[in-house]
Scaffold this motif. Structure first.
Motif, PDB file in Angstrom:
ATOM      1  N   ALA A 191       0.836  -1.201   0.000  1.00  0.00           N
ATOM      2  CA  ALA A 191       0.000   0.000   0.000  1.00  0.00           C
ATOM      3  C   ALA A 191       0.869   1.249   0.000  1.00  0.00           C
ATOM      4  CB  ALA A 191      -0.920  -0.017   1.220  1.00  0.00           C
ATOM      5  N   ASN A 192       1.967   1.237   0.724  1.00  0.00           N
ATOM      6  CA  ASN A 192       2.852   2.395   0.748  1.00  0.00           C
ATOM      7  C   ASN A 192       3.461   2.655  -0.628  1.00  0.00           C
ATOM      8  OD1 ASN A 192       2.385   2.812   3.461  1.00  0.00           O
ATOM      9  ND2 ASN A 192       4.119   1.550   4.115  1.00  0.00           N
ATOM     10  N   PHE A 193       3.644   1.590  -1.415  1.00  0.00           N
ATOM     11  CA  PHE A 193       4.189   1.729  -2.765  1.00  0.00           C
ATOM     12  C   PHE A 193       3.138   2.277  -3.734  1.00  0.00           C
ATOM     13  CE2 PHE A 193       4.766  -0.154  -6.990  1.00  0.00           C
ATOM     14  CZ  PHE A 193       5.970   0.434  -7.372  1.00  0.00           C
TER      15      PHE A 193
ATOM     16  N   ARG B 170       0.176   3.901  -2.948  1.00  0.00           N
ATOM     17  CA  ARG B 170      -0.570   5.081  -2.514  1.00  0.00           C
ATOM     18  C   ARG B 170      -0.235   6.336  -3.322  1.00  0.00           C
ATOM     19  NH1 ARG B 170      -1.030   5.265   4.051  1.00  0.00           N
ATOM     20  NH2 ARG B 170      -3.153   4.413   4.209  1.00  0.00           N
ATOM     21  N   PRO B 171       1.074   6.686  -3.641  1.00  0.00           N
ATOM     22  CA  PRO B 171       1.337   7.916  -4.404  1.00  0.00           C
ATOM     23  C   PRO B 171       0.649   7.892  -5.759  1.00  0.00           C
ATOM     24  CG  PRO B 171       3.321   7.162  -3.322  1.00  0.00           C
ATOM     25  CD  PRO B 171       2.330   6.075  -3.166  1.00  0.00           C
ATOM     26  N   GLN B 172       0.713   6.764  -6.479  1.00  0.00           N
ATOM     27  CA  GLN B 172       0.053   6.670  -7.775  1.00  0.00           C
ATOM     28  C   GLN B 172      -1.464   6.788  -7.617  1.00  0.00           C
ATOM     29  OE1 GLN B 172       2.384   4.682  -6.715  1.00  0.00           O
ATOM     30  NE2 GLN B 172       4.096   4.830  -8.178  1.00  0.00           N
ATOM     31  N   ALA B 173      -1.987   6.145  -6.552  1.00  0.00           N
ATOM     32  CA  ALA B 173      -3.433   6.240  -6.339  1.00  0.00           C
ATOM     33  C   ALA B 173      -3.839   7.672  -6.049  1.00  0.00           C
ATOM     34  CB  ALA B 173      -3.833   5.333  -5.169  1.00  0.00           C
ATOM     35  N   TYR B 174      -3.000   8.428  -5.317  1.00  0.00           N
ATOM     36  CA  TYR B 174      -3.307   9.824  -5.032  1.00  0.00           C
ATOM     37  C   TYR B 174      -3.334  10.629  -6.322  1.00  0.00           C
ATOM     38  CZ  TYR B 174      -2.568  14.634  -3.502  1.00  0.00           C
ATOM     39  OH  TYR B 174      -2.665  15.991  -3.335  1.00  0.00           O
TER      40      TYR B 174
ATOM     41  N   GLN C 233      -2.092  -1.724 -15.861  1.00  0.00           N
ATOM     42  CA  GLN C 233      -1.391  -2.866 -16.444  1.00  0.00           C
ATOM     43  C   GLN C 233      -0.503  -3.545 -15.394  1.00  0.00           C
ATOM     44  OE1 GLN C 233       0.669  -1.118 -19.768  1.00  0.00           O
ATOM     45  NE2 GLN C 233      -1.176  -1.007 -21.056  1.00  0.00           N
ATOM     46  N   VAL C 234       0.110  -2.715 -14.538  1.00  0.00           N
ATOM     47  CA  VAL C 234       0.967  -3.288 -13.487  1.00  0.00           C
ATOM     48  C   VAL C 234       0.123  -4.126 -12.525  1.00  0.00           C
ATOM     49  CG1 VAL C 234       2.458  -2.745 -11.529  1.00  0.00           C
ATOM     50  CG2 VAL C 234       2.681  -1.452 -13.669  1.00  0.00           C
ATOM     51  N   VAL C 235      -1.006  -3.569 -12.128  1.00  0.00           N
ATOM     52  CA  VAL C 235      -1.886  -4.289 -11.181  1.00  0.00           C
ATOM     53  C   VAL C 235      -2.365  -5.581 -11.793  1.00  0.00           C
ATOM     54  CG1 VAL C 235      -4.134  -4.194 -10.004  1.00  0.00           C
ATOM     55  CG2 VAL C 235      -2.585  -2.225  -9.923  1.00  0.00           C
TER      56      VAL C 235
END
Length: 658
Positions: free
Chosen positions: A47-49, A51-55, A70-72
């Motif tokens: 999640a810490n990895f 979270r920035p992209q999700a923000y 694509q990564v997910v």
């Protein structure tokens, strides 16, 4: 598992299994907790990895969302994660971008989860079961900007691999435990065999022991406890064998005691059957004497029964026995008889005494107080209560018995219903003591004797009810007449010197008493006067009757005119001193008038030939004379006694006033 060895091994195995079960449960919960904590840490790092992209995606609708999607997708396909989703607070899913045909999990987060994130909680974990991916550990991580929730990042990891790892670890543990059980079981069996072998040997020796076996059979070595038991068994056998003769003698004594007990039971039954056949007081006393005399060794046996003066009726002992005794002596002294001294002090006129033959109560070698003392100790109505008097307690009775008595026993004679009827007096010679077994045998006979006394008492009581006045207990008209006939027949015998006197009584002004204070008080007057008559008319051959109403009649057999007059005057004085209490603390007194007549009056009264002598006519004549004397008393002031006599005139109308 009935053998000691098997039980020891079984206990060892059960203990090992219980330990293995508890240890397996501990391992299961510990492994589960550690595995879950490890997965949670992994989810937080992921999640810490992300979270920035999700923000960026939620805040700026970043165009790089396609690359993240694509990564997910590649991560999910590698089964590193079961799913990864990014959504805003309105439920719009941004990752994965294409949700058509897919089931999203972000919308399954309940309000409490969103609420915790809104309140500042960084993440929320839970275990949940989804149909498409199975059981997962799900983590919801909030995307926040300046205390405002933009959305959340939801990730789930399948728990199947976790539980598989746990089950594998648990299986390995159980396998190790089974191996340990096999490795420990064999030594446990061998150890149990060695430990229990002395115990089993001692048990076998005890099971197979015979009286002829040597005591060395119990020389068994082993643990301290077994050695102790073995030595104790040897000591016990030595004791038993050394006392074998004593035991045989004891058994012989017990057998003899049982035989005696059976004999005593037979004696009790025989005594009960024998005594129960009689209904007369004199017969009962004789049977009691014979039974007791045949079962105890002593110098003399006295059967002392409370009875009427004619010895026809068994009477329960009353508390006023000494008052009546003193009144009887008072009457004798007033009649001109001297007061007795020495042994004559033991006068007990209303008791029947039997000691092989009927004896005068004057010859009873104990005072009334001694017997009352014993009867008062018999408060619990126990048939086996008795008093044995010897050197140890003679001081209590030294003033109550004759000087030649030192050892004696007093056994209360009472009925099964608790009525006290007297005592059984057993006297020993000199200082000889009683045989305890014989005395106990006599004690055992007290209960059947009590039952027999009940029979005698009830018989005489019923017989009295048939012959007595129901209100006063005095003889009724028919029976006082029969007693007068018997007395006249005795006086009419040839060469006799006996005289019979009749006293008739009438309560003065009795109708006035009934009319003024009521019939209940009148009945009380009648009962009171009847009690006075009973107190003063107590000699053998004297009778009291109530012909009816307020009239009473006394028959004095073998008496004199002086005694008759004195008896009448004593009764009159007793009436004078009597006060009858009525309601409201009031009291009344009453008086009586009396007429006295005797038979024979003149010498020629006995000169008639037997064939010409009519006892019924004589009875009528004597009663008529007494009635005329009574009428004279009633007509000359009442409250007096008048004696009929021919000496003062030529016809029956002349009376002598006394």
């Amino acid at each position: 598992m009935n053998s000691l060895r098997g039980r020891v091994c079984f206990a060892s195995v059960v203990g090992l299994l219980a330990f293995g079960f508890i240890w397996s449960v501990i391992i299961y919960f510990r492994e589960s907790h550690e595995k879950m904590e490890s997965v949670k840490r992994e989810l937080r790092r992921s999640a810490n990895f992300v979270r920035p992209q999700a923000y960026q995606i939620l805040r700026f609708k970043d165009k790089n969302a396609l690359m993240l999607d694509q990564v997910v997708d590649s991560i999910v396909k590698r089964e590193d994660l079961a799913y990864l989703e990014i959504a805003d607070t309105k439920g719009n899913v941004y990752i994965p971008m294409d949700v058509s045909g897919r089931k999203t999990h972000v919308n399954s987060i309940n309000m409490s989860g969103w609420g915790n994130i809104a309140l500042g909680q960084d993440y929320v974990f839970r275990e949940v079961d989804y149909g498409d991916v199975g059981k997962v550990l799900e983590g919801a991580f909030g995307i926040v900007e300046n205390d405002m929730v933009l959305g959340c990042l939801v990730m789930g990891i399948s728990t199947n691999a976790i539980y598989h790892s746990i089950y594998l670890s648990l299986s390995l543990t159980l396998g190790i435990l089974l191996l340990l059980m096999l490795l420990i079981g064999v030594p446990a069996w061998i150890y149990a065999r060695r430990v229990t072998e002395p115990v089993l040997a001692l048990s076998l020796a005890m099971e197979t022991y015979k009286e002829t076996d040597p005591i060395e059979k119990f020389d068994i070595r082993g643990p301290r406890e077994v050695t102790f038991l073995s030595s104790q068994m040897k000591h016990l056998l030595v004791t038993i064998r050394s006392n074998e003769e004593v035991m045989k003698n004891t058994i012989a004594k017990k057998t003899d005691s049982l035989r005696k007990t059976k004999e005593e039971i037979n004696d009790v039954l025989t005594a009960f059957r024998r005594i129960s056949r009689v209904v007369r007081l004199t017969d009962a006393a004789k049977n009691i004497y014979d039974i007791i005399r045949s079962r105890i060794t002593c110098r003399q046996v006295y059967v002392v029964l409370s009875a009427s003066l004619d010895h026809d009726e068994l009477v329960p002992i009353e508390n006023n026995i000494f008052e009546e005794y003193e009144m009887w002596n008072y009457n004798r002294n007033k009649a001109g008889q001297h007061e007795e001294t020495g042994a004559d002090r033991f006068v007990w006129p209303h008791f029947y005494v039997y000691s092989g033959v009927e004896i005068d109560s004057l010859k009873l070698p104990i005072k009334p107080e001694a017997i009352i003392k014993v009867l008062n100790k018999d408060n619990n109505n126990d048939f086996r209560n008795f008093e044995v008097v010897g050197d140890s307690n003679f001081y209590e009775y030294k003033d109550l018995v004759s000087e030649h008595i030192r050892n004696f026993a007093l056994l209360p004679l009472r009925s099964a219903t608790g009525q006290r009827f007297g005592v059984l007096l057993l006297v020993m010679s000199g200082k000889t003591s009683f045989d305890r077994e014989e005395l106990e045998m006599v004690q055992n006979l007290m209960e059947p004797i009590g039952g027999a006394l009940d029979t005698v008492y009830l018989y005489t009581k019923n017989e009295k009810l048939a012959t007595s006045d129901s209100m006063t207990g005095l003889l009724n008209r028919e029976n006082i007449r029969l007693r007068l006939m018997d007395a006249l027949k005795l006086a009419h015998r040839p060469n006799t010197t006996q005289f019979v006197y009749v006293i008739t009584f009438d309560i003065d002004n009795f109708k006035k008493i009934n009319d003024s204070v009521g019939h209940l008080v009148g009945d009380k007057v009648i009962k009171t006067f009847a009690g006075i008559l009973k107190r003063f008319v107590r000699r053998i051959g004297d009778y009291v009757g109530r012909p009816g109403g307020e009239e009473f009649l006394v028959v004095l057999g073998n008496s004199t005119e002086e005694v008759a007059v004195l008896t009448a005057e004593n009764i009159r004085e007793a009436v004078h001193s009597t006060v009858i209490k009525i309601k409201n603390q009031e009291a009344i007194r009453f008086t009586v008038s009396m007429g006295i007549a005797g038979y024979p009056i003149l010498a020629d009264d006995t000169d008639q030939e037997p064939s010409d002598w009519n006892v019924s006519a004589i009875v009528d004549d004597v009663q008529d004379r007494a009635d005329k004397a009574l009428y004279y008393s009633k007509g000359h002031g009442k409250d007096r006694a008048t004696v009929w006599s021919k000496k003062m005139g030529p016809d029956d109308s002349i009376f002598v006033i006394k």
